[in-house]
Design a protein around this motif. Structure first.
Motif, PDB file in Angstrom:
ATOM      1  N   THR A  92     -16.064   4.721   9.364  1.00 46.77           N
ATOM      2  CA  THR A  92     -15.103   6.028   9.423  1.00 46.77           C
ATOM      3  C   THR A  92     -15.039   6.525   7.872  1.00 46.77           C
ATOM      4  O   THR A  92     -15.254   5.928   7.069  1.00 46.77           O
ATOM      5  CB  THR A  92     -13.844   5.419   9.858  1.00 46.77           C
ATOM      6  N   ARG A  95      -5.611   3.124  17.610  1.00 43.90           N
ATOM      7  CA  ARG A  95      -6.894   3.370  17.290  1.00 43.90           C
ATOM      8  C   ARG A  95      -7.317   2.563  15.921  1.00 43.90           C
ATOM      9  O   ARG A  95      -8.304   2.322  15.468  1.00 43.90           O
ATOM     10  CB  ARG A  95      -7.195   4.896  16.935  1.00 43.90           C
ATOM     11  N   LEU A  96      -6.110   2.598  15.002  1.00 44.54           N
ATOM     12  CA  LEU A  96      -6.145   1.812  13.582  1.00 44.54           C
ATOM     13  C   LEU A  96      -6.707   0.431  14.111  1.00 44.54           C
ATOM     14  O   LEU A  96      -7.684  -0.433  13.605  1.00 44.54           O
ATOM     15  CB  LEU A  96      -5.029   1.625  13.034  1.00 44.54           C
ATOM     16  N   GLY A 133      -5.810   2.367   3.864  1.00 49.96           N
ATOM     17  CA  GLY A 133      -5.989   3.737   3.749  1.00 49.96           C
ATOM     18  C   GLY A 133      -6.098   4.312   2.262  1.00 49.96           C
ATOM     19  O   GLY A 133      -6.143   3.406   1.318  1.00 49.96           O
ATOM     20  N   SER A 171     -10.713   2.387   1.146  1.00 52.03           N
ATOM     21  CA  SER A 171      -9.267   1.816   1.471  1.00 52.03           C
ATOM     22  C   SER A 171      -8.621   0.942   0.356  1.00 52.03           C
ATOM     23  O   SER A 171      -9.410  -0.186  -0.081  1.00 52.03           O
ATOM     24  CB  SER A 171      -9.530   1.341   2.975  1.00 52.03           C
ATOM     25  N   ASP A 222     -10.682  11.355   8.606  1.00 54.15           N
ATOM     26  CA  ASP A 222     -10.297  11.140  10.096  1.00 54.15           C
ATOM     27  C   ASP A 222      -9.172  10.060  10.175  1.00 54.15           C
ATOM     28  O   ASP A 222      -8.350  10.054  11.212  1.00 54.15           O
ATOM     29  CB  ASP A 222     -11.492  10.793  10.647  1.00 54.15           C
ATOM     30  N   ALA A 223      -9.467   8.992   9.469  1.00 60.46           N
ATOM     31  CA  ALA A 223      -8.593   7.774   9.719  1.00 60.46           C
ATOM     32  C   ALA A 223      -7.101   8.151   9.635  1.00 60.46           C
ATOM     33  O   ALA A 223      -6.190   7.556  10.252  1.00 60.46           O
ATOM     34  CB  ALA A 223      -8.969   6.737   8.625  1.00 60.46           C
ATOM     35  N   LYS A 224      -6.781   8.944   8.603  1.00 56.40           N
ATOM     36  CA  LYS A 224      -5.242   9.405   8.423  1.00 56.40           C
ATOM     37  C   LYS A 224      -4.438   9.904   9.640  1.00 56.40           C
ATOM     38  O   LYS A 224      -3.438   9.928   9.631  1.00 56.40           O
ATOM     39  CB  LYS A 224      -4.908  10.088   7.197  1.00 56.40           C
ATOM     40  N   GLN A 275     -10.471   0.037  15.497  1.00 56.40           N
ATOM     41  CA  GLN A 275     -11.315   0.421  14.427  1.00 56.40           C
ATOM     42  C   GLN A 275     -11.447  -0.841  13.385  1.00 56.40           C
ATOM     43  O   GLN A 275     -12.722  -1.126  13.211  1.00 56.40           O
ATOM     44  CB  GLN A 275     -11.090   1.615  13.883  1.00 56.40           C
ATOM     45  N   TYR A 276     -10.328  -1.367  13.031  1.00 59.13           N
ATOM     46  CA  TYR A 276     -10.338  -2.182  11.695  1.00 59.13           C
ATOM     47  C   TYR A 276      -9.921  -3.651  12.064  1.00 59.13           C
ATOM     48  O   TYR A 276     -10.377  -4.376  11.216  1.00 59.13           O
ATOM     49  CB  TYR A 276      -9.350  -1.489  10.784  1.00 59.13           C
ATOM     50  N   TYR A 300      -5.025   8.478  12.684  1.00 57.78           N
ATOM     51  CA  TYR A 300      -5.220   7.435  13.829  1.00 57.78           C
ATOM     52  C   TYR A 300      -3.944   6.955  13.979  1.00 57.78           C
ATOM     53  O   TYR A 300      -3.235   6.572  13.292  1.00 57.78           O
ATOM     54  CB  TYR A 300      -6.206   6.159  13.369  1.00 57.78           C
TER      55      TYR A 300
END
Length: 277
Positions: free
Chosen positions: A7, A19-20, A220, A242, A11-13, A23-24, A15
């Protein structure tokens, strides 16, 4: 093998919590008589867990690797994180691991099996595997043989012991780095002030937590932080862009592993506290 694609921070900011976590966060690594693996496209690190009880488990190359055997183009580091004695066989060579013992196995090893010495007290073995371009010798290391750093203070709630095991001045590898951090009672903060290392991704496994304890893992960009609530024996994929920091509801331990371009601890970029938002 589950696949997690990379990612980017733009985009991640955006989520949400679900979704966080999707993904992680790796929620379930240790299932009885199973090997669980996640292929993270961040530096192509494989994150895995094994909980052999009654069966001998074999690590095989999943179809996504397109290789004949798991370590055809890879290296791997195993660390015992719970339960009784673990037994790992690498090309027929037998290694016994007690808690916090580590085993590095180099590229070209064709056969890897895991079992527990006692089914009534089964082992839990965590492992990470990175791409390898050369072969380094297999080596077992106890936590007492690691390069040990005592950092932090009780006053700042981060008194901890860091054991560096697979690294440039320890067990040699192509790019995999691995160690474990243990907290003193009353300390809960890890890696604060936070830092970045844009040349390497990192994975965390949080463990030695009570069932109702949690770690609030912060990630992040420094000016766009987010958090993920993590339970015992759950892992985090941390992209190179991150921060990776956390605070627990009580003391805990975590295994950290890195892969990427640089093979040194000196390339960290410390994030000033006033830059965090």
């Amino acid at each position: 093998m589950e696949i997690r694609h990379s990612t980017n921070p733009a985009d991640a900011k955006h989520y949400d919590t679900a979704r966080l976590r999707q993904q992680y966060l790796i929620e379930s690594l240790f299932q009885a008589d199973e090997i669980k693996m996640v292929y993270a496209h961040d530096d192509r690190l494989i994150i895995g867990g094994a909980n052999p009880v009654n069966a001998e488990l074999t690590i095989e190359a999943a179809d996504v690797l397109k290789t004949e055997y798991f370590l055809e183009r890879r290296e791997v580091g195993f660390i015992h994180v719970g339960g009784g004695e673990a037994v790992i066989e690498a090309d027929g060579e037998r290694y016994s691991l007690n808690k916090l013992d580590t085993l590095y196995v180099g590229k070209g090893t064709r056969s890897l099996t895991l079992s527990s010495a006692n089914a009534s007290n089964p082992a839990k073995v965590y492992f990470t595997s990175a791409l390898a371009h050369a072969t380094y010798p297999t080596r077992k290391v106890s936590v007492q043989e690691a390069n040990t750093l005592n950092l932090g203070s009780l006053e700042s709630s981060n008194e901890r012991t860091i054991h560096q095991i697979i690294h440039e001045n320890g067990v040699q590898s192509c790019q995999l780095m691995l160690g474990v951090t243990l907290f003193k009672p009353g300390s809960v903060w890890n890696t604060m002030p936070a830092h970045l290392h844009d040349r390497r991704m990192e994975a965390y496994l949080y463990f030695d937590m009570n069932a109702d304890a949690r770690v609030f893992h912060f990630m992040g960009e420094p000016n766009e932080t987010r958090h993920i609530v993590v339970a015992n024996e759950q892992a985090i994929i941390s992209p190179s862009w991150s921060i990776h920091s956390g605070a627990g509801t009580s003391s805990y331990a975590f295994v950290w592993a890195m892969a990427g371009e640089n093979y040194t601890f000196k390339d960290m970029d410390v994030v000033p506290m006033d830059a965090l938002k």
